[in-house]
Structures are given as C-alpha cells and as structure tokens.
Design an enzyme around this catalytic site. Sequence first.
Site: not given
Length: 215
Positions: A83-84
């Site tokens: 997750k960015i």
Amino acid sequence: MKFFLDTANIDEIKRINDLGLCDGVTTNPSIIKKEGKDFETVVKEIASIVDGPVSAEVTSYTYHEMVEEAKKLAAWKENIVVKIPMTEDGLKAINTLSKEGIKTNCTLIFSVSQGIMAMKAGATYISPFMGRIDDMGESGKKLIENLRRIIDIYGYDSEIIAASIRHINHLEQAALAGSHIATIPGSIFEKLWTHPLTTAGIESFKKDWDAFQNR
Ligand code: G3P
C-alpha cells in the site's frame, strides 16, 4: 464483487475466511496499531491464513525509502500487496514497483484526478475512502461511479477497492457504483448477513413447528 476484510484481527479474519467470504485483507498503520502486535509477524500470519491479496502499507514517505520498504514487504509472502499513499513520491514508487512486478494499492484517494494518476502509474488497486469523503459532505458513491466509468472507458487494469466503509449502506452503494472490491471492517461484515426480520421469521417458524410437533 470481491470482499476484503479491513482489519488485522486474526480471529475476525479466520471467522470470515472460514465462511468462504474473504477474498483478501487490507491493513494500514492505524489498523496494525489497534492489534498491538509486531507488524511483520501479524502481516505474515494474515498472509498465511488468506489465499487472496493482503495489503501492507509502507511507513516511509520518500521515493527511495518507499521502493526499498515495498520490496522488503513484498518479499515476506507472494500474496502481499504494498500500500502506497497518493503523493508525488508515491506515484513514482508505484510506477517503479509496477515495472518490477510488485503489486500496489494506492491509498488515500479522494478525487477522480488522484484515481486517474494512480491508474496511469500502474497501481494494481486504488482505494477511494468512502466514509471520509462523505464526512466532507461529498459523495463517496459518486467518486466510485466516476472511477469505474474511467476504467471502463480507457481500459485501465486497476481495480477499485471501496475503503473507509462505516456501515452497510456504504457497502451497498459501493456495489451499485461498480466497485470491484469493498474492504470491510469485521464489525460491519457480520451485519451484512443479519436482519431483524430474518431473526424474527426464524423464531416464529420454530415456535409454530414446535407447537405442531407437540400437538
Ligand atoms: O480502509 C480504510 C479505513 O481503514 C479507514 O477507515 O473509518 O478510518 O475512515 P476510516
């Protein structure tokens, strides 16, 4: 439509997974903090319970640090998705990681333009936050409808994960808006299959049947 669990609680994950209703899991730093366990240990445990994708979020914010951290997280298990956050450095990291075959979930999406940027960068998943958008007096459902339209018009490969789901109505709105996935907290998940009229109906059928047996 796929259902992910938005939790790091192992009991909740096992319960829903055993029902065959858990297509994946999403976490974030706040969710990990809530369980109070070591990040690596809990993510690896979740990824071994669930066959589907398990999102683990980076905790760094610069391009080089995010890419380095993402590679470390992705190496923990093959079903881990990194997750960015939706930032300039985040977009650059998603671009690099997607070229290296690392799956990403671009998080904290609040507008159509942010969604398009994440799709163009090559995000595997994009996560619009329905509840937080509604908190602003805007419509999370409308955002998801628009993002889905853009995916269908231009043929982007990204899938939408409706996130920040606070009640059953959000799940229903996400489904109607064409979200590929909804990520749902455990406390809301169990409400999806319960209804007071179902409970009352079962009770009255049982009462009548018992009376009929004892006539
Ligand atoms: O999926 C994102 C979620 O964990 C955030 O939810 O309720 O804090 O906006 P909320």
